[in-house]
Write a protein that holds these residues in place. Sequence first.
Motif, mmCIF file in Angstrom:
data_model
loop_
_atom_site.group_PDB
_atom_site.id
_atom_site.type_symbol
_atom_site.label_atom_id
_atom_site.label_comp_id
_atom_site.label_asym_id
_atom_site.label_seq_id
_atom_site.Cartn_x
_atom_site.Cartn_y
_atom_site.Cartn_z
ATOM 1 N N ARG A 73 0.920 -1.230 0.155
ATOM 2 C CA ARG A 73 -0.004 0.037 -0.148
ATOM 3 C C ARG A 73 0.881 1.196 -0.020
ATOM 4 N NH1 ARG A 73 -2.837 -2.911 4.086
ATOM 5 N NH2 ARG A 73 -2.063 -1.477 5.704
ATOM 6 N N HIS A 74 1.752 1.347 0.779
ATOM 7 C CA HIS A 74 2.688 2.532 0.803
ATOM 8 C C HIS A 74 3.597 2.515 -0.570
ATOM 9 C CE1 HIS A 74 3.329 1.875 5.513
ATOM 10 N NE2 HIS A 74 2.214 2.615 5.172
ATOM 11 N N GLY A 75 3.977 1.258 -1.113
ATOM 12 C CA GLY A 75 4.506 1.497 -2.395
ATOM 13 C C GLY A 75 3.810 2.081 -3.637
ATOM 14 N N ARG A 76 2.428 1.803 -3.507
ATOM 15 C CA ARG A 76 1.370 2.127 -4.339
ATOM 16 C C ARG A 76 1.117 3.712 -4.265
ATOM 17 N NH1 ARG A 76 -5.075 -0.024 -4.487
ATOM 18 N NH2 ARG A 76 -5.777 1.467 -6.512
ATOM 19 N N VAL A 77 0.724 4.310 -3.078
ATOM 20 C CA VAL A 77 0.972 5.751 -2.594
ATOM 21 C C VAL A 77 2.073 6.430 -3.264
ATOM 22 C CG1 VAL A 77 0.784 7.478 -0.993
ATOM 23 C CG2 VAL A 77 -0.685 5.318 -0.843
ATOM 24 N N SER A 78 3.162 5.860 -2.887
ATOM 25 C CA SER A 78 4.593 6.459 -3.319
ATOM 26 C C SER A 78 4.860 6.624 -4.799
ATOM 27 C CB SER A 78 5.719 5.925 -2.834
ATOM 28 O OG SER A 78 6.011 4.670 -2.856
ATOM 29 N N LEU A 79 4.330 5.506 -5.611
ATOM 30 C CA LEU A 79 4.307 5.409 -6.884
ATOM 31 C C LEU A 79 3.619 6.335 -7.585
ATOM 32 C CD1 LEU A 79 5.922 4.463 -9.666
ATOM 33 C CD2 LEU A 79 4.392 2.570 -9.487
ATOM 34 N N ALA A 80 2.264 6.457 -7.027
ATOM 35 C CA ALA A 80 1.260 7.463 -7.520
ATOM 36 C C ALA A 80 1.818 9.009 -7.523
ATOM 37 C CB ALA A 80 -0.259 7.213 -6.715
ATOM 38 N N LEU A 81 2.296 9.275 -6.378
ATOM 39 C CA LEU A 81 3.105 10.511 -6.258
ATOM 40 C C LEU A 81 4.178 10.861 -7.454
ATOM 41 C CD1 LEU A 81 3.488 10.748 -2.329
ATOM 42 C CD2 LEU A 81 2.120 12.508 -3.903
ATOM 43 N N SER A 82 4.853 9.641 -7.693
ATOM 44 C CA SER A 82 5.862 10.044 -8.819
ATOM 45 C C SER A 82 5.417 10.266 -10.100
ATOM 46 C CB SER A 82 6.636 8.553 -8.651
ATOM 47 O OG SER A 82 7.829 8.825 -9.647
ATOM 48 N N PHE A 83 4.213 9.476 -10.369
ATOM 49 C CA PHE A 83 3.378 9.744 -11.603
ATOM 50 C C PHE A 83 2.775 11.202 -11.503
ATOM 51 C CE2 PHE A 83 3.530 5.284 -12.252
ATOM 52 C CZ PHE A 83 3.046 5.128 -13.735
ATOM 53 N N PHE A 84 2.457 11.667 -10.317
ATOM 54 C CA PHE A 84 1.887 13.094 -10.153
ATOM 55 C C PHE A 84 2.906 14.136 -10.384
ATOM 56 C CE2 PHE A 84 1.312 16.642 -7.552
ATOM 57 C CZ PHE A 84 -0.027 17.267 -7.912
ATOM 58 N N VAL A 85 3.938 13.878 -9.918
ATOM 59 C CA VAL A 85 5.122 14.761 -10.013
ATOM 60 C C VAL A 85 5.487 14.855 -11.504
ATOM 61 C CG1 VAL A 85 7.508 15.235 -9.481
ATOM 62 C CG2 VAL A 85 5.985 14.531 -7.686
ATOM 63 N N GLN A 86 5.657 13.675 -12.198
ATOM 64 C CA GLN A 86 6.035 13.714 -13.595
ATOM 65 C C GLN A 86 5.004 14.461 -14.465
ATOM 66 O OE1 GLN A 86 8.224 13.621 -15.513
ATOM 67 N NE2 GLN A 86 7.866 12.523 -17.419
ATOM 68 N N GLY A 87 3.561 14.484 -14.217
ATOM 69 C CA GLY A 87 2.886 14.880 -14.853
ATOM 70 C C GLY A 87 2.834 16.528 -14.770
ATOM 71 N N ALA A 88 3.034 17.030 -13.661
ATOM 72 C CA ALA A 88 3.091 18.351 -13.299
ATOM 73 C C ALA A 88 4.461 18.846 -14.022
ATOM 74 C CB ALA A 88 3.348 18.619 -11.769
ATOM 75 N N VAL A 89 5.585 18.387 -14.054
ATOM 76 C CA VAL A 89 6.675 18.797 -14.549
ATOM 77 C C VAL A 89 6.619 18.768 -16.052
ATOM 78 C CG1 VAL A 89 9.032 18.107 -14.882
ATOM 79 C CG2 VAL A 89 8.195 18.179 -12.776
ATOM 80 N N PHE A 90 5.969 17.708 -16.812
ATOM 81 C CA PHE A 90 5.884 17.773 -18.187
ATOM 82 C C PHE A 90 4.952 18.963 -18.590
ATOM 83 C CE2 PHE A 90 4.785 15.976 -22.470
ATOM 84 C CZ PHE A 90 5.994 15.826 -22.683
ATOM 85 N N ALA A 91 3.918 19.075 -17.968
ATOM 86 C CA ALA A 91 2.866 19.953 -18.396
ATOM 87 C C ALA A 91 3.649 21.539 -18.189
ATOM 88 C CB ALA A 91 1.686 19.961 -17.410
ATOM 89 N N LEU A 92 4.378 21.714 -17.231
ATOM 90 C CA LEU A 92 5.039 22.813 -17.055
ATOM 91 C C LEU A 92 5.872 23.312 -18.144
ATOM 92 C CD1 LEU A 92 5.677 22.967 -13.281
ATOM 93 C CD2 LEU A 92 4.385 24.789 -14.476
ATOM 94 N N LEU A 93 6.621 22.286 -18.623
ATOM 95 C CA LEU A 93 7.337 22.291 -19.954
ATOM 96 C C LEU A 93 6.693 22.579 -21.072
ATOM 97 C CD1 LEU A 93 10.402 21.970 -21.153
ATOM 98 C CD2 LEU A 93 9.739 19.885 -21.761
ATOM 99 N N VAL A 94 5.727 21.814 -21.523
ATOM 100 C CA VAL A 94 5.160 21.641 -22.816
ATOM 101 C C VAL A 94 4.056 23.147 -23.063
ATOM 102 C CG1 VAL A 94 5.401 19.397 -23.208
ATOM 103 C CG2 VAL A 94 3.240 20.295 -22.154
ATOM 104 N N THR A 95 3.671 23.504 -21.859
ATOM 105 C CA THR A 95 2.636 24.636 -21.962
ATOM 106 C C THR A 95 3.250 25.876 -21.919
ATOM 107 O OG1 THR A 95 2.440 24.516 -19.474
ATOM 108 C CG2 THR A 95 0.756 23.210 -20.811
#
Length: 422
Positions: A12-34
Amino acid sequence: MTAPPAPGAQLRHGRVSLALSFFVQGAVFALLVTRIPAIQDRYGISDGLLPAFLAAVPVLAGVGSVATEHLVKLTRPSQVLRWAQPVVCLALLATGAVGSMAQVAVALAVFGLSVGVLDASMNMLGVSLQRSYGRSIMLGFHAAYSLGGIVGASLAWVGAHWYLSLAVLYGPVVAVLVPLALIASRWFVDRSPGGGERTPETCEAGHTATTAPVAMKLLLPLCLVMAFAYIGDSTVSNWSAKYLQDVLGSSEQLATVPYNVYMVTTLLGRAVGDLGVRRFGAAAVVRAGTVVATGGFAVVAVAPGAWTGMAGFTLLGLGLCVIVPQTFAAAGRLAWEKYGPGASDSAIARLNIFNYVGFLIGSPLVGALGDVWSYRGAMLVPMALVLVTLVYARSFGSPEDGYGDDHERPRTADVGRGSNGL
């Protein structure tokens, strides 16, 4: 057959931590392309040179994905991800803070390479964690990515609205995201050669034994599905605003809405998609998503006005959102079943390359067809390509009940398998 036991605290902890990693990547990529227009203005990149800068990022990301296939033979995917994510964040900051065109070219090159490593290792962990869970959770990770993308795009809008420099915009965001990513990475969960949770101890004892070559023939249908899905996605991200304004006659303000609606519907579809996979099977969900996305393209192509066009882009978000996560899950499962546990990582690294292939092809393809034919007609091409997914839908399912772990589950709990052999 009995359902698997509830996942333990480590999973369960692994799932939450990986979801946070996906969230960070989505935010960073959007900040670049937009903020590409702002980057172009800051460094004086000409319109003729800009496509070369933009194309270099996915090309180098493909190189990074290939490198990841070899990196995970030497160390755990979690370790690769743990250090790739801060590099991506810092490369974003450098993109807005360096002083010359040559320096921003280097920053974008580092961004591209590290994004390829990050995307591959992130999805490797997602697929292995899903197998440990014994039920579909992969769409939830990609929902976190979509949520991050919405947050990143919103921050980019704030920066543009308040005329913030790129360094001022990116600096505080990176200062928050890097520590968040590093802290979350402490709870990543790998998978052991024997099929259980892969801790540092079990990995050091024999992670190299899990690696195996994967024939591209096995992955080719899924590679095509991945490329076609990203051609569809890049069509929306690059052409929806222009299409609404130039073809359907909307206002400039209204033309910005379709992509935002597309992102929201992508988030919603992925947030509930795992429930659909558990109930109906992955093949059925992918088929349904393909039909909905095809219908979305058709509505966009024949739309008489802007609001109908936005309805089409809404359908596109609901349809396309399920295809990519399930393609990763299916590739990992097929490689695992045919070659063994470690082959899953290799398959995902190779499949991830076609993410960038689709991104590279989609935008120029639609633009070229729009110039020589019409933009309405151009929308029919990604529609036809996405429709091909129906031909390969069997690659997402398997008639066997066994999952490859030390237990079996009812068919409705299968991950990457359709019910009734779909």
